[in-house]
Design a protein around this motif. Structure first.
Motif, PDB file in Angstrom:
ATOM      1  N   MET A   1     -68.901  31.568  82.522  1.00 51.43           N
ATOM      2  CA  MET A   1     -69.674  30.490  81.912  1.00 51.43           C
ATOM      3  C   MET A   1     -71.095  30.499  82.453  1.00 51.43           C
ATOM      4  SD  MET A   1     -67.083  27.241  81.734  1.00 51.43           S
ATOM      5  CE  MET A   1     -66.863  27.130  83.512  1.00 51.43           C
ATOM      6  N   ASP A   3     -74.732  28.411  82.928  1.00 56.76           N
ATOM      7  CA  ASP A   3     -75.379  27.107  82.879  1.00 56.76           C
ATOM      8  C   ASP A   3     -76.490  27.075  81.842  1.00 56.76           C
ATOM      9  OD1 ASP A   3     -73.693  26.133  84.743  1.00 56.76           O
ATOM     10  OD2 ASP A   3     -75.096  26.231  86.417  1.00 56.76           O
ATOM     11  N   THR A   6     -76.250  25.209  78.465  1.00 59.29           N
ATOM     12  CA  THR A   6     -76.311  23.753  78.332  1.00 59.29           C
ATOM     13  C   THR A   6     -77.745  23.260  78.109  1.00 59.29           C
ATOM     14  OG1 THR A   6     -76.474  23.405  80.722  1.00 59.29           O
ATOM     15  CG2 THR A   6     -74.270  23.419  79.767  1.00 59.29           C
ATOM     16  N   ARG A  38     -84.564  14.864  80.267  1.00 62.65           N
ATOM     17  CA  ARG A  38     -83.457  14.796  81.223  1.00 62.65           C
ATOM     18  C   ARG A  38     -82.377  15.825  80.910  1.00 62.65           C
ATOM     19  NH1 ARG A  38     -79.258   9.761  82.424  1.00 62.65           N
ATOM     20  NH2 ARG A  38     -78.468  10.626  84.386  1.00 62.65           N
ATOM     21  N   PHE A  39     -82.072  15.955  79.615  1.00 62.96           N
ATOM     22  CA  PHE A  39     -80.978  16.846  79.247  1.00 62.96           C
ATOM     23  C   PHE A  39     -81.473  18.150  78.618  1.00 62.96           C
ATOM     24  CE2 PHE A  39     -79.029  12.533  79.145  1.00 62.96           C
ATOM     25  CZ  PHE A  39     -78.157  12.718  80.206  1.00 62.96           C
ATOM     26  N   GLU A  40     -82.789  18.381  78.739  1.00 60.69           N
ATOM     27  CA  GLU A  40     -83.404  19.629  78.259  1.00 60.69           C
ATOM     28  C   GLU A  40     -83.000  19.912  76.812  1.00 60.69           C
ATOM     29  OE1 GLU A  40     -83.664  22.866  81.096  1.00 60.69           O
ATOM     30  OE2 GLU A  40     -82.842  21.562  82.646  1.00 60.69           O
ATOM     31  N   GLY A 219     -74.329  10.292  78.711  1.00 61.12           N
ATOM     32  CA  GLY A 219     -73.539  11.107  79.626  1.00 61.12           C
ATOM     33  C   GLY A 219     -72.179  11.490  79.065  1.00 61.12           C
ATOM     34  N   VAL A 222     -72.723  14.602  76.767  1.00 61.35           N
ATOM     35  CA  VAL A 222     -73.279  15.731  77.526  1.00 61.35           C
ATOM     36  C   VAL A 222     -72.192  16.372  78.386  1.00 61.35           C
ATOM     37  CG1 VAL A 222     -74.885  16.345  79.367  1.00 61.35           C
ATOM     38  CG2 VAL A 222     -75.642  14.855  77.514  1.00 61.35           C
ATOM     39  N   ALA A 226     -70.456  20.039  78.015  1.00 59.74           N
ATOM     40  CA  ALA A 226     -70.775  20.969  79.104  1.00 59.74           C
ATOM     41  C   ALA A 226     -69.519  21.383  79.878  1.00 59.74           C
ATOM     42  CB  ALA A 226     -71.788  20.334  80.055  1.00 59.74           C
ATOM     43  N   TRP A 227     -68.614  20.451  80.087  1.00 56.90           N
ATOM     44  CA  TRP A 227     -67.405  20.743  80.866  1.00 56.90           C
ATOM     45  C   TRP A 227     -66.183  20.889  79.960  1.00 56.90           C
ATOM     46  CZ3 TRP A 227     -68.211  16.769  85.454  1.00 56.90           C
ATOM     47  CH2 TRP A 227     -69.382  17.121  86.131  1.00 56.90           C
TER      48      TRP A 227
ATOM     49  N   MET B   1     -80.565  18.973  84.374  1.00 56.95           N
ATOM     50  CA  MET B   1     -79.634  19.668  83.489  1.00 56.95           C
ATOM     51  C   MET B   1     -78.211  19.566  84.043  1.00 56.95           C
ATOM     52  SD  MET B   1     -79.560  23.680  82.404  1.00 56.95           S
ATOM     53  CE  MET B   1     -78.858  24.235  83.953  1.00 56.95           C
ATOM     54  N   ILE B   2     -77.270  19.388  83.155  1.00 56.38           N
ATOM     55  CA  ILE B   2     -75.860  19.433  83.533  1.00 56.38           C
ATOM     56  C   ILE B   2     -75.373  20.862  83.300  1.00 56.38           C
ATOM     57  CG2 ILE B   2     -73.559  18.609  82.987  1.00 56.38           C
ATOM     58  CD1 ILE B   2     -75.043  16.328  84.056  1.00 56.38           C
ATOM     59  N   GLY B   3     -74.980  21.529  84.336  1.00 54.89           N
ATOM     60  CA  GLY B   3     -74.456  22.872  84.169  1.00 54.89           C
ATOM     61  C   GLY B   3     -73.030  22.852  83.653  1.00 54.89           C
ATOM     62  N   ARG B   4     -72.420  24.007  83.604  1.00 57.91           N
ATOM     63  CA  ARG B   4     -71.055  24.072  83.086  1.00 57.91           C
ATOM     64  C   ARG B   4     -70.012  23.843  84.170  1.00 57.91           C
ATOM     65  NH1 ARG B   4     -68.909  27.173  78.286  1.00 57.91           N
ATOM     66  NH2 ARG B   4     -67.837  25.184  78.327  1.00 57.91           N
ATOM     67  N   ARG B   5     -70.468  23.783  85.411  1.00 56.71           N
ATOM     68  CA  ARG B   5     -69.505  23.596  86.499  1.00 56.71           C
ATOM     69  C   ARG B   5     -69.732  22.261  87.188  1.00 56.71           C
ATOM     70  NH1 ARG B   5     -67.624  28.842  87.112  1.00 56.71           N
ATOM     71  NH2 ARG B   5     -69.035  30.364  86.222  1.00 56.71           N
ATOM     72  N   PRO B   6     -68.655  21.542  87.503  1.00 57.65           N
ATOM     73  CA  PRO B   6     -68.795  20.239  88.155  1.00 57.65           C
ATOM     74  C   PRO B   6     -69.316  20.384  89.577  1.00 57.65           C
ATOM     75  CG  PRO B   6     -66.506  20.899  88.100  1.00 57.65           C
ATOM     76  CD  PRO B   6     -67.258  21.918  87.298  1.00 57.65           C
ATOM     77  N   VAL B 231     -71.148  10.325  86.181  1.00 54.73           N
ATOM     78  CA  VAL B 231     -72.004  11.431  86.632  1.00 54.73           C
ATOM     79  C   VAL B 231     -73.471  11.166  86.294  1.00 54.73           C
ATOM     80  CG1 VAL B 231     -72.547  13.866  86.182  1.00 54.73           C
ATOM     81  CG2 VAL B 231     -70.184  13.169  86.623  1.00 54.73           C
ATOM     82  N   CYS B 232     -73.716  10.530  85.154  1.00 54.19           N
ATOM     83  CA  CYS B 232     -75.095  10.275  84.712  1.00 54.19           C
ATOM     84  C   CYS B 232     -75.571   8.857  85.016  1.00 54.19           C
ATOM     85  CB  CYS B 232     -75.213  10.544  83.210  1.00 54.19           C
ATOM     86  SG  CYS B 232     -74.912  12.264  82.758  1.00 54.19           S
TER      87      CYS B 232
END
Lengths: 252, 266
Positions: A1, A3, A6, A38-40, A219, A222, A226-227, B1-6, B231-232
């Motif tokens: 995966m 990043d 995202t 914030r979230f690009e 959130g 998003v 993302a997850w 940015m929120i990546g794909r991993r926590p 998280v946000c």
């Protein structure tokens, strides 16, 4: 995966203006710009709270004003429509023509909130289909039979369902399975593994990223995407590619 | 940015298991739940089976125990006590089986007020053992409106009670905050379809970050919805970590949750 996947998503549902009964931050121009930062995000489709909760047609100017001020950030306006009614709106065809001239990318209707039957908007659906503008609608604003009737009569009209909640997968499946022009966005798309379930059933291309910023906590959507259990290519499809295809604007 | 991993260590104190009649839930099994937990950085989830809250507490509690057995270290179980379905029997079962780490009650679904005499044994057990209790709470409900928990706290000050959903609506959250501000035995759990980060922030500001807990209601609702709000949310990182797992470790001391497994250990 990765990043990197995202970044660059398009938010297919942002609402500008105050909500009278919600602990949400302001969603004026600066707030929307901060949301994009914030979230690009690569852009957003913005409708006006006033069009939903105060003045359906007059409120469209607020959506367009915000879209124009953030046009360089990929922000597009979404207008609202009601049935043509003397004194309120002369012609739905003319409304759509005016919207196209102003670069509006989609329309939203609120039949339940605005007190009309969706069948009164045939002129709108025909004009949207002719101009390749999607129709957006909250699940609570229309019944499933009404929704699928529109989708059947106007098979080239993309219809985006929003605010699905977590209890509607049975109805959603019947609608998606029978109509290739129905889509669903991620605003409160809350069913456990619902995103992965649609993807596993080859319907990932009917999903659009959207946060409902102004109405809901961004959130939710998003982190949901993302997850998710989707691979990177599918995340990009849901996050940006389908919106890019749908909201390319009228007469493009 | 929120990546794909926590990036956080998470404990989910409000979860379920299995199907629910009113709507379709894709893959509501324990294995899929653990797979979601792997994606979200969730070390441990405490659950009560949907069958237990919806239809048959005894059979549903057995399903919860089977999930614990299938996923030791990742899933812990609440014993659902339905005041109409032999609550004494289930309390005896809870006391004897260390796989249960808490009690779940759902006054709205079971149509019996949280202040009623049929729940007395629950509060007495919780007070005498330290067993935490998670209850559904819902604004303006005749069975579990947040203000009603003040009566429970008054009568049983030693019973730790989590107000699931913290009242659900914005007005319900305000009422739950007021109740938890008055009684230190009341904790606030944050899942709910109308919840937002600012509302969670309000809980932390007014009650303190030490009694606000992350829960998601999954697989009733996807876990990532509630998690995204936390998280946000406008919290400090210290407050966020308290909510996401630190407070759960503090609360579940009667039978401690499985050990510290999270993203840092992978």
């Amino acid at each position: 995966m990765s990043d990197a996947v995202t970044c660059g998503w398009f938010d297919a549902r942002v609402v500008t203006g105050a909500h009278p009964a919600s602990l949400q931050p302001a969603t004026d121009r600066d707030a929307v710009a901060a949301h994009l930062d914030r979230f690009e995000l690569s852009g957003a489709l913005v409708s006006a709270m006033a069009s939903w909760l105060h003045d359906p047609i007059g409120g469209n100017a607020e959506a367009s004003a915000l879209a124009h001020s953030l046009a360089d950030r990929g922000v597009l306006a979404c207008w609202s429509a009601v049935p043509a009614t003397p004194g309120e709106l002369d012609s739905l065809t003319e409304l759509v023509e005016r919207a196209v001239d102003e670069g509006v990318a989609a329309f939203r209707i609120h039949p339940a909130s605005h007190g009309f039957a969706p069948g009164l908007l045939d002129e709108l659906y025909a004009a949207l289909q002719a101009n390749r503008l999607p129709l957006c609608i909250d699940a609570a604003e229309i019944t499933w039979p009404e929704l699928t009737a529109i989708a059947t009569r106007y098979p080239e009209l993309p219809i985006v369902i929003s605010n699905l909640g977590y209890r509607k997968l049975r109805e959603l499946w019947a609608a998606l399975d029978g109509h290739t022009n129905i889509y669903v966005d991620l605003v409160d798309f809350a069913a456990h593994q619902g995103v992965e379930w649609l993807a596993a059933n080859d319907l990932a291309d009917r999903l659009l990223f959207a946060t409902g910023f102004g109405l809901r906590d961004p959130g939710e959507s998003v982190v949901r995407l993302a997850w998710s259990g989707l691979d990177d290519a599918t995340v990009r499809l849901v996050g940006a590619d389908t919106a890019s295809r749908l909201f390319s604007g009228g007469r493009s | 940015m929120i990546g794909r991993r926590p990036t956080h260590r998470i404990i989910d104190v409000h979860a379920h298991l299995g199907p629910y009649s009113l709507f379709y839930i894709p893959d509501p099994d324990a294995a899929t739940m653990v797979a979601v937990m792997d994606l979200t950085g969730t070390a441990v989830t405490v659950l009560s089976a949907n069958r237990a809250i919806q239809q048959d507490a005894h059979l549903g509690n057995s399903q919860s125990l089977a999930a614990v057995d299938a996923h030791p270290g990742r899933i812990a179980a609440y014993a659902v006590i339905n005041p109409w379905q032999d609550p004494e029997r289930e309390l005896e079962r809870l006391a004897a089986d260390e796989r249960f780490v808490g009690i779940k009650v759902h006054p709205s679904l079971h149509r019996y007020p949280v202040t009623g005499a049929r729940y007395a044994a629950v509060w007495e057990f919780a007070e005498s053992t330290g067993c935490p209790v998670l209850s559904h709470s819902e604004h303006q409900s005749a069975y579990d409106a947040p203000a009603m928990f003040q009566t429970v706290a008054e009568r049983y000050p030693g019973a730790a009670v989590m107000l699931g959903h913290a009242g659900i609506t914005p007005a319900g959250v305000a009422e739950a905050i007021e109740a938890a501000s008055r009684y230190e035995s009341l904790w606030l759990e944050v899942c709910g379809s109308q919840m937002t980060g600012p509302m969670i922030s309000a809980m932390v500001e007014q009650v303190g970050s030490g009694r606000v807990l992350f829960g998601s209601d999954f697989p009733f609702i996807d876990q990532r919805m509630s998690l995204g709000r936390v998280v946000c949310a406008p919290l400090t990182e210290s407050q966020r970590q308290d909510v996401l797992s630190g407070n759960a470790r503090k609360l579940f001391r009667w039978r401690p949750l499985p050990g510290e497994r999270g993203v840092d250990d992978e």
